[in-house]
Design an enzyme around this catalytic site. Sequence first.
Site, PDB file in Angstrom:
ATOM      1  N   ASN A 219       0.922  -0.948  -0.244  1.00  0.00           N
ATOM      2  CA  ASN A 219       0.014   0.035   0.273  1.00  0.00           C
ATOM      3  C   ASN A 219       0.784   0.970  -0.449  1.00  0.00           C
ATOM      4  O   ASN A 219       0.463   2.173  -0.636  1.00  0.00           O
ATOM      5  CB  ASN A 219      -1.025   0.018   0.866  1.00  0.00           C
ATOM      6  CG  ASN A 219       0.077  -0.141   2.528  1.00  0.00           C
ATOM      7  OD1 ASN A 219       1.084  -0.569   2.613  1.00  0.00           O
ATOM      8  ND2 ASN A 219      -1.187   0.087   3.732  1.00  0.00           N
TER       9      ASN A 219
ATOM     10  N   GLU B 196       4.805  -3.650  12.636  1.00  0.00           N
ATOM     11  CA  GLU B 196       3.804  -2.208  12.013  1.00  0.00           C
ATOM     12  C   GLU B 196       2.847  -3.698  11.781  1.00  0.00           C
ATOM     13  O   GLU B 196       2.380  -3.921  10.463  1.00  0.00           O
ATOM     14  CB  GLU B 196       4.404  -2.037  11.735  1.00  0.00           C
ATOM     15  CG  GLU B 196       3.588  -0.236  11.577  1.00  0.00           C
ATOM     16  CD  GLU B 196       2.477  -0.534  10.444  1.00  0.00           C
ATOM     17  OE1 GLU B 196       1.112  -0.894  10.459  1.00  0.00           O
ATOM     18  OE2 GLU B 196       2.300   0.004   9.186  1.00  0.00           O
TER      19      GLU B 196
ATOM     20  N   CYS C 163      -3.297   1.443   7.146  1.00  0.00           N
ATOM     21  CA  CYS C 163      -3.533   1.018   8.367  1.00  0.00           C
ATOM     22  C   CYS C 163      -3.720   1.713   9.252  1.00  0.00           C
ATOM     23  O   CYS C 163      -4.387   1.243  10.374  1.00  0.00           O
ATOM     24  CB  CYS C 163      -1.989   0.108   8.819  1.00  0.00           C
ATOM     25  SG  CYS C 163      -1.005   1.414   8.915  1.00  0.00           S
TER      26      CYS C 163
ATOM     27  N   GLU D   9       8.543   3.008  14.958  1.00  0.00           N
ATOM     28  CA  GLU D   9       9.824   3.082  13.471  1.00  0.00           C
ATOM     29  C   GLU D   9       9.571   4.376  13.274  1.00  0.00           C
ATOM     30  O   GLU D   9       8.464   5.400  13.657  1.00  0.00           O
ATOM     31  CB  GLU D   9       9.108   2.365  12.048  1.00  0.00           C
ATOM     32  CG  GLU D   9       9.081   0.967  12.280  1.00  0.00           C
ATOM     33  CD  GLU D   9       8.771   0.431  10.711  1.00  0.00           C
ATOM     34  OE1 GLU D   9       9.689  -0.593  10.257  1.00  0.00           O
ATOM     35  OE2 GLU D   9       7.732   0.566  10.501  1.00  0.00           O
TER      36      GLU D   9
END
Length: 486
Positions: free
Chosen positions: A159, A258, A292, A466
């Site tokens: 994505n 993640e 997400c 991150e």
Amino acid sequence: MARERDVVEACPTELFIGGKWVAAEGGKTLAVEDPATGATLCEVADASPADGTAALDAAVAAQAEWAATAPRERGEILRRTYELMTERADDLALLMTLEMGKPVAESKAEIAYAADFFRWFAEEAVRIDGGYQVAPNGASRFLVMRQPVGPCLLITPWNFPAAMGARKIGPAVAAGCTMVIKPAAQTPLSMLKLAELMTEAGLPAGVLNVVTTHDAGGVMEPLIRDGRARKLSFTGSTAVGRKLLEQASDQVLRTSMELGGNAPLLVFGDADLDKAVDGAMLAKMRNGGEACTAANRIYVHTSVMDEFASRLTERMAALKVGRGTEDGVDVGPLIDAEQRDKVAELVADAIAQGARTLTGGAVAEGNGYFFQPTVLADVPESARLQKEEIFGPVAPLTPFETEDDAVRMANDTEFGLVSYVFTNDLSRALRVSERLEAGMIGLNQGIVSNPAAPFGGVKQSGLGREGGSVGIDEYLEVKYVAVNLD
């Protein structure tokens, strides 16, 4: 069309191993599809497990020399990569749009976002610090140093094909780690092009190795279990993350994950509705909902529900759907037929349970994998889309009466990546932010992603962070040296 062809033809299509472009074992290839048309853009190398092992061999061979490279040199490579991405943003954005589908304007925004990770970690490379401490009894001294964790395995989703790689490569390079990265099979071109740019920026052979494959498990699991890699970083679904954590336990790999999200967006009765609608559009429709961080569940206080729903519906209905390369397009296709069909299934389930369609609600006609921007009202808590990631342009609205109800519904999920809160009451803002079970909160804004901020979730949305000042920590080990002064 000529420019599109030129951009695709200028992109490498082989595996990048040990600083060289090489064909996959047996010359196997996989097709890269344009999700707006269903047509094949090109063929790229389809790696085998043996190719994956060759990539890890190259990373392991390069690790010691790379770890000894001066931090400033590592930072300068990242800075030059940032500059190259900025200079070539138009072509990089077009390439991304062709393989992923999002409008070119959004692709350009992603290129800028991805490049900023390289700029941020270029500055962090020279700030890796340690410590000196007198022992409590005064008899010895403690030296603390931080060193690269070692060869890393990086797995990225389709994505955000440039940004998700940059968010991992940036800190790995800054820390002095080599790596093998596997981009998603649907969107390998952006990562292959990035490897080419980083080589141009001066990245030594073997530091970054790219394997493209349709067989993610077959290629990556042997590397995870190999024992020579020391770090695994994955962005993707929670279901896949669980499997990778099981595999990583075999060699006790450092992991950062993640994973999935199911973000709630809360609109309280005292909210500024202009900001709330703008924020909802951004949180819901960034990347066409394929994120997400997308607002999956929108809870609105009953006192402002009608007004909010009317405004949001008007905005969603006005969005132009089409191929991302066309002028004025706001929403591109979903990534593939499977994803489009899943969105349609979730919408149908909600409607069957009593939700009302305010706009959209159906697969768009024509070629490609398009779904209409959709607003659903009165979505019951039992609907599947209240529990599952939608990953599409669907905004489900559910009313609430009290703050406790809103927080309860927001936290009623296994996920905990991000939550959004819209209120003008400072006390409520702080109170609700503390109560929400999420790693990130968007307060009166619909976006949280920033290279300078720690990105990550709680519960089954992942492990580690991150970006931000802590992002490089995931790629460093702490070593303590006890010094006897006698």
